[in-house]
Design a protein around this motif. Sequence first.
Motif, short mmCIF file in Angstrom:
data_model
loop_
_atom_site.label_atom_id
_atom_site.label_comp_id
_atom_site.label_asym_id
_atom_site.label_seq_id
_atom_site.Cartn_x
_atom_site.Cartn_y
_atom_site.Cartn_z
N GLY A 1 0.84 -1.19 0.00
CA GLY A 1 0.00 0.00 0.00
C GLY A 1 0.88 1.24 0.00
N ALA A 2 0.22 2.38 -0.19
CA ALA A 2 0.97 3.64 -0.23
C ALA A 2 1.67 3.91 1.09
N SER B 1 15.31 -1.05 -7.56
CA SER B 1 16.02 -1.35 -8.80
C SER B 1 16.07 -2.84 -9.12
N ASN B 2 16.38 -3.69 -8.12
CA ASN B 2 16.48 -5.13 -8.39
C ASN B 2 15.13 -5.80 -8.53
N TYR B 3 14.14 -5.27 -7.83
CA TYR B 3 12.86 -5.95 -7.81
C TYR B 3 11.75 -5.11 -8.43
N GLY B 4 11.40 -4.01 -7.80
CA GLY B 4 10.28 -3.20 -8.26
C GLY B 4 9.13 -3.27 -7.29
N LEU B 5 8.32 -2.23 -7.29
CA LEU B 5 7.17 -2.17 -6.40
C LEU B 5 5.89 -2.02 -7.19
N VAL B 6 4.82 -2.57 -6.65
CA VAL B 6 3.48 -2.31 -7.16
C VAL B 6 2.71 -1.73 -5.98
N VAL B 7 2.34 -0.45 -6.08
CA VAL B 7 1.79 0.27 -4.94
C VAL B 7 0.31 0.58 -5.18
N ILE B 8 -0.52 0.10 -4.28
CA ILE B 8 -1.96 0.32 -4.41
C ILE B 8 -2.36 1.49 -3.51
N SER B 9 -2.97 2.51 -4.10
CA SER B 9 -3.39 3.68 -3.32
C SER B 9 -4.87 3.92 -3.50
N SER C 1 -5.81 10.15 -3.04
CA SER C 1 -4.52 10.37 -2.38
C SER C 1 -3.51 10.80 -3.44
N ASN C 2 -2.31 11.11 -3.05
CA ASN C 2 -1.34 11.63 -4.02
C ASN C 2 0.01 10.94 -3.85
N PRO C 3 0.06 9.65 -4.19
CA PRO C 3 1.27 8.89 -3.89
C PRO C 3 2.48 9.30 -4.73
N GLU C 4 2.23 9.85 -5.92
CA GLU C 4 3.37 10.22 -6.77
C GLU C 4 4.26 11.25 -6.08
N LYS C 5 3.68 11.98 -5.14
CA LYS C 5 4.43 13.01 -4.42
C LYS C 5 5.61 12.39 -3.67
N ASN D 1 10.29 4.08 -13.07
CA ASN D 1 9.73 3.16 -14.08
C ASN D 1 9.48 1.78 -13.52
N ASN D 2 10.09 1.52 -12.40
CA ASN D 2 9.94 0.21 -11.78
C ASN D 2 9.01 0.26 -10.57
N ILE D 3 8.34 1.41 -10.42
CA ILE D 3 7.35 1.54 -9.35
C ILE D 3 6.00 1.76 -10.02
N HIS D 4 5.17 0.74 -9.94
CA HIS D 4 3.88 0.78 -10.63
C HIS D 4 2.81 1.27 -9.67
N MET D 5 2.17 2.39 -10.01
CA MET D 5 1.15 2.97 -9.14
C MET D 5 -0.23 2.51 -9.61
N VAL D 6 -1.00 1.96 -8.72
CA VAL D 6 -2.34 1.46 -9.05
C VAL D 6 -3.34 2.15 -8.14
#
Lengths: 265, 249
Positions: free
Chosen positions: A158-159, A181-189, A193-197, A210-215
């Motif tokens: 989560g965020a 960098s080695n793995y990556g995140l998938v972040v559910i918000s 909310s404003n997670p990109e901040k 690019n390796n952090i996917h915001m959903v």
Amino acid sequence: SFSKMAAPTRVVLLAGGCFNPITNMHLRLFELARDHLERTGLYKVIEGIISPAHDKYGKKGLVPSTDRVAMARLALASSDWVRVDSWESEQEGWLETVEVMRHLKRQVQNKHCVADSETDGPSRKRRKIQHNVNNSDEAVDSSPAGTAGEVQLKLLCGADLLESFAVPNLWRDEHIKELASNYGLVVISRAGSNPEKFIYESDVLSKYKNNIHMVTEWIQNEISATKIRRALRRKESVRYLVPDPVINYINEHQLYQPDTEKSKT
Amino acid sequence: SFSKMAAPTRVVLLAGGCFNPITNMHLRLFELARDHLERTGLYKGLVPSTDRVAMARLALASSDWVRVDSWESEQEGWLETVEVMRHLKRQVQNKHCVADSETDGPSRKRRKIQHNVNNSDEAVDSSPAGTAGEVQLKLLCGADLLESFAVPNLWRDEHIKELASNYGLVVISRAGSNPEKFIYESDVLSKYKNNIHMVTEWIQNEISATKIRRALRRKESVRYLVPDPVINYINEHQLYQPDTEKSKT
């Protein structure tokens, strides 16, 4: 030569946390993440893993990991792609997130890449052997953390976890970098909310964005485990918020009763 | 004579609506209302009632106390809420009071015969809509229905009065909203506010059927928002596909 589309990168999603108890909200995270990644056309999500935290994580009201693992298993019995991994909870003590990621990455690669070499034809074997070599006949996987044939392990969260990177001394900088960098995140918000901040405010995260996917979770449900425990202490129904087999387990084992909850959380 | 506590009044909860499709949020309403008391309109894209009833039945197969009633959907046309309440009130009283007279001893029979007579030997049920032994039927709804009472010409005044006085409402609202304001702003509702039970849903979940239909049109997962048997039914019957949804709701 001719160009062909890269085969989607295979991904395994890992969610850590207390799962005290597991709720329908936890289960939704996997569904949202899979839909999002696959809709890009770049990924194929082949597995989901829930890894309940070690008892020594130290939170008040944390029921024994044997119970938390059992409840998660009951919740996932009807899932054909998400499973529970109890390795983390069975270690000597609490582990850093990156340690769990490293262990499960090895496990996941053994599981999904060994199988490949047994069943694939010559071209896939060749692609795997030529793991780090650009071959003009092969499509190059453009995702930053892998090459064609590899299985990526991404941290599903989560965020609040993303936001926790900004808390001083909570995370080691090199761990944040390794995760991103080695793995990556998938972040559910949640919507609004404003997670990109938080990505913007962190140099490390910005570098690997690019390796952090915001959903965004548009169908909001705030079925936090804290609220479930509160309802259970008050003998209120949690039906349709937590899977039925988990409710039965909680009742049979008398979990989350008022006298065992020392704190008011 | 001696005083004794009134036996708790028995209540049946009725939720109307499109259930297009039924979701976990609909099912939650019943759980919240029960805890609390012990503590249309025509819509576009409405799938046939036979499907909506079937999906609701699947969702409730594992419930030991909530059931589906298809009477309303089987009538000639759309019915007013009060008509449905009147019909089901009769049905519910036949079901739960006939059974009583067969199984109860003489004192309960006597209480039922003396339905409207105050007897100093009997505890008087102080709830406005019933006497001891009667089963009450209450309308279970969201705050949106309560708010709709204020829409001009949407409801007949005498129907609002009948719902609030003869039956009663159990209204589920999300935390942070202010539903009591609607009661305050209505003379009729204020008069019967003891029969309007306000329940706050603190564990917010906004699993509206509209959002579910949207997700299904976009081939997104609705797992853990809708019971699995309902998802299977939707897939098998190809419901809520983009080409069948004329409106964007």
